[in-house]
Design an enzyme around this catalytic site. Structure first.
Site, PDB file in Angstrom:
ATOM      1  N   LYS A 284      43.273  11.435 -35.186  1.00 38.87           N
ATOM      2  CA  LYS A 284      43.855  10.100 -35.365  1.00 38.87           C
ATOM      3  C   LYS A 284      43.579   9.598 -36.784  1.00 38.87           C
ATOM      4  O   LYS A 284      42.615  10.018 -37.407  1.00 38.87           O
ATOM      5  CB  LYS A 284      43.206   9.126 -34.377  1.00 38.87           C
ATOM      6  CG  LYS A 284      43.661   9.279 -32.948  1.00 38.87           C
ATOM      7  CD  LYS A 284      43.029   8.211 -32.082  1.00 38.87           C
ATOM      8  CE  LYS A 284      43.425   8.356 -30.628  1.00 38.87           C
ATOM      9  NZ  LYS A 284      44.866   8.136 -30.390  1.00 38.87           N
ATOM     10  N   ASP A 295      38.580   4.268 -24.567  1.00 38.39           N
ATOM     11  CA  ASP A 295      39.506   5.191 -23.929  1.00 38.39           C
ATOM     12  C   ASP A 295      39.008   5.685 -22.561  1.00 38.39           C
ATOM     13  O   ASP A 295      39.596   6.559 -21.955  1.00 38.39           O
ATOM     14  CB  ASP A 295      39.791   6.375 -24.861  1.00 38.39           C
ATOM     15  CG  ASP A 295      41.179   6.956 -24.657  1.00 38.39           C
ATOM     16  OD1 ASP A 295      42.016   6.275 -24.034  1.00 38.39           O
ATOM     17  OD2 ASP A 295      41.405   8.095 -25.099  1.00 38.39           O
ATOM     18  N   ARG A 358      46.309  12.802 -20.146  1.00 32.65           N
ATOM     19  CA  ARG A 358      47.105  13.358 -19.044  1.00 32.65           C
ATOM     20  C   ARG A 358      46.528  14.686 -18.565  1.00 32.65           C
ATOM     21  O   ARG A 358      46.693  15.056 -17.405  1.00 32.65           O
ATOM     22  CB  ARG A 358      48.571  13.499 -19.499  1.00 32.65           C
ATOM     23  CG  ARG A 358      48.778  14.419 -20.674  1.00 32.65           C
ATOM     24  CD  ARG A 358      50.119  14.193 -21.382  1.00 32.65           C
ATOM     25  NE  ARG A 358      50.130  12.955 -22.159  1.00 32.65           N
ATOM     26  CZ  ARG A 358      51.172  12.512 -22.844  1.00 32.65           C
ATOM     27  NH1 ARG A 358      52.315  13.199 -22.866  1.00 32.65           N
ATOM     28  NH2 ARG A 358      51.096  11.392 -23.529  1.00 32.65           N
TER      29      ARG A 358
END
Ligand code: BES
Ligand code: MN
Ligand code: ZN
Length: 509
Positions: A284, A295, A358
């Protein structure tokens, strides 16, 4: 800051601050009128001299007095009759708390009899309960890393709040439940606020055990060895770049009737717990990367909900699972281009190591379904920046594969003020995450367009046929940069109250 809230049926004589309610148009509540009469009408007189105060909802006016111990009377604007729902009372409480703090109040009597007049079908007891609850929610602080202040530099702190209502015993009962829920919210906020050097997967797993076991929640921790044996190839890939070992934690609250043979478990909650998301090799940008300690907000919502339902001894059976990993770049980190095998057996082409949530959720969802056969699965995750593009910070996004479940969730959302907006699931999004060389890819093929939807569709590939499922993307709501009525800035504990309400409304009847 912790202070007790008591519900009494008459005023104490020890308070330094009294709060009385004023409706719009400066009509005092009956209880406020009585209070004013006792004090020779000084309040009504004072009100006349203060043109700016109109009794609008949330307005406050501090009036200095010198009557024995009483130093001030705070006039609390309540707004119009028949307007507030329970969330409205909580917001009012949050605003009042701020005013009390600003005034330097320590021992407070809130004259609340009759306050239900401004409520919309809320009882006197519930009005008082939610006013109190709003104050408590707003009082949260995270200052454990501040060095001790000198006594002289400490701000005055609220020591005791008394809510004076004739329905005091009903209010006391109602508040006990609310307080257990607030404890769950506070735990979730604490977890999100905790820095990533102290909250990593191993310490987090232990913290969950220490918090929940004493409340009667069964806690099972899967370490890397166990997860490798089970074939958690997706979750472990995300964590493999970190020096910290990954963990999965399963929580079981058995407050309901024992399951009959072959009966499905009613509900499983699944949380994304990335204790720090650097993006991994797909690193990032540096700006605000510190925020990526949040997170694990989805997992915090699950853990906080478990604490809330155990704390109030919910008559329901609820299972929780959180996948805990740290997403780091290193020589042993997973790479873009890797193909990994998830616990379901489905292979995944990794195209961006920053789409890690995910992957963690995929294995957790598969495991919880095969082990507990739940009727409903709800996962929570700070999954995509795209949901913030879509909804900002006000609403979380809910992707739900069943209309009844959506209705239930949306009712729970309305009842708690944790706003939820339904987002689409579609076969077209599911196709977007199919890979040419593996079963799936962890990135939609439209780049950032519809990123929250393709992320949800990716997860949908791991949900069993017939399972009622909701994916809740809380990337915009797990952390707020500014205060709201009942939520100080920072970790919000968002979803704990809505999930608790969903469980209470649908599994405890
Ligand atoms: N944890 C982030 C999403 C996020 C962003 C949460 C901002 C809270 C605030 C997630 O793991 C992520 O990096 N998502 C990527 C996905 C992309 C690579 C497909 C994103 O949203 O940019
Ligand atoms: Mn990421
Ligand atoms: Zn992430």
């Amino acid at each position: 800051m912790t202070f007790p809230i008591s519900f009494l049926n008459k005023e104490t004589s020890k308070s330094d601050t009294a709060v009385i309610g004023v409706m719009e148009g400066n009509n005092l509540l009956r209880s406020a009128k009585d209070f004013d009469k006792m004090h020779n009408g000084v309040i009504a007189k004072y009100l006349k001299s203060q043109a700016a105060f109109k009794g609008k909802n949330g307005q406050t006016l501090v009036m200095s007095v010198g009557m024995s111990d009483l130093k001030r009377v705070i006039l609390l604007g309540l707004g119009e009759k028949n307007k507030l729902d329970v969330v409205g009372f909580e917001e009012l409480g949050g605003n009042l708390y701020k005013a009390l703090q600003g005034a330097g109040a320590q021992n407070v009597d809130i004259i609340a009899d009759d306050i239900e007049q401004v409520g919309k079908k809320v009882s006197m007891a519930d009005s008082a309960v939610h006013l109190a609850s709003g104050m408590k929610l707003k009082s949260y602080t995270f200052n454990k890393y501040k060095s001790e202040k000198k006594e002289a530099d400490k701000p005055t702190e609220i020591e005791q709040i008394n809510i004076i209502v004739t329905a005091n015993s009903a209010a006391k009962k109602g508040y006990a439940i609310q307080e257990a829920i607030t404890e769950g919210v506070f735990l979730a906020r604490d977890l999100v606020n905790e820095p990533p050097n102290t909250l990593h997967p191993e310490s987090y797993a232990e913290k969950i055990r220490d918090e929940l076991k004493p409340l009667g929640v069964e806690v099972e921790i899967l370490d890397e060895k166990k997860m490798a044996k089970l074939g958690f190839g997706a979750l472990l890939a995300v964590g493999q770049g970190s020096i910290r070992e990954s963990r999965a934690v399963i929580m079981r609250w058995n407050g309901g009737a024992k399951l009959k043979k072959g009966e499905q478990n009613p509900i499983a909650l699944v949380g994304k717990g990335v204790t720090f998301d650097t993006g991994g090799i797909s690193l990032k940008p540096g700006a605000e990367m510190d925020l990526m300690k949040m997170d694990m907000g989805g997992s915090a919502a699950v853990v906080g909900t478990m604490k809330a339902i155990a704390g109030r001894k919910a008559k329901a059976n609820v299972i929780g699972i959180v996948g805990l990993v740290e997403n780091m770049p290193s020589d042993r980190a997973y790479r873009p281009g890797d193909i990994i095998t998830s616990h379901s057996g489905k292979t995944i082409e990794v195209l961006n190591t920053d789409a890690e949530g995910r992957l963690v959720l995929a294995d957790a969802i598969t495991y919880i379904q095969e082990t507990y056969n739940p009727k409903v699965v709800i996962d929570l995750a700070t999954l995509t920046g795209a949901i913030m593009v879509a909804l900002g910070f006000e609403y979380c996004g809910a992707f739900v594969n069943n209309d009844t479940l959506w209705k239930q969730l949306s009712e729970a959302s309305d009842a708690t003020g944790e706003k939820m907006w339904r987002m689409p699931l579609d076969v077209a999004y599911r196709k977007e995450v199919e890979s040419e060389i593996a079963d799936l890819r962890n990135l939609g093929n439209l780049g950032r367009y519809g990123g929250a939807c393709s992320a949800a569709a990716f997860l949908e590939h791991f949900v069993n046929e017939g399972t009622e499922w909701a994916h809740i993307d809380i990337a915009g709501t797990a952390w707020w940069k500014s205060d709201k009525a009942t939520t100080p800035k920072g970790g919000t504990g968002f979803s704990v109250r809505a999930l608790n309400a969903y469980i209470a409304q649908n599994f405890e009847k």
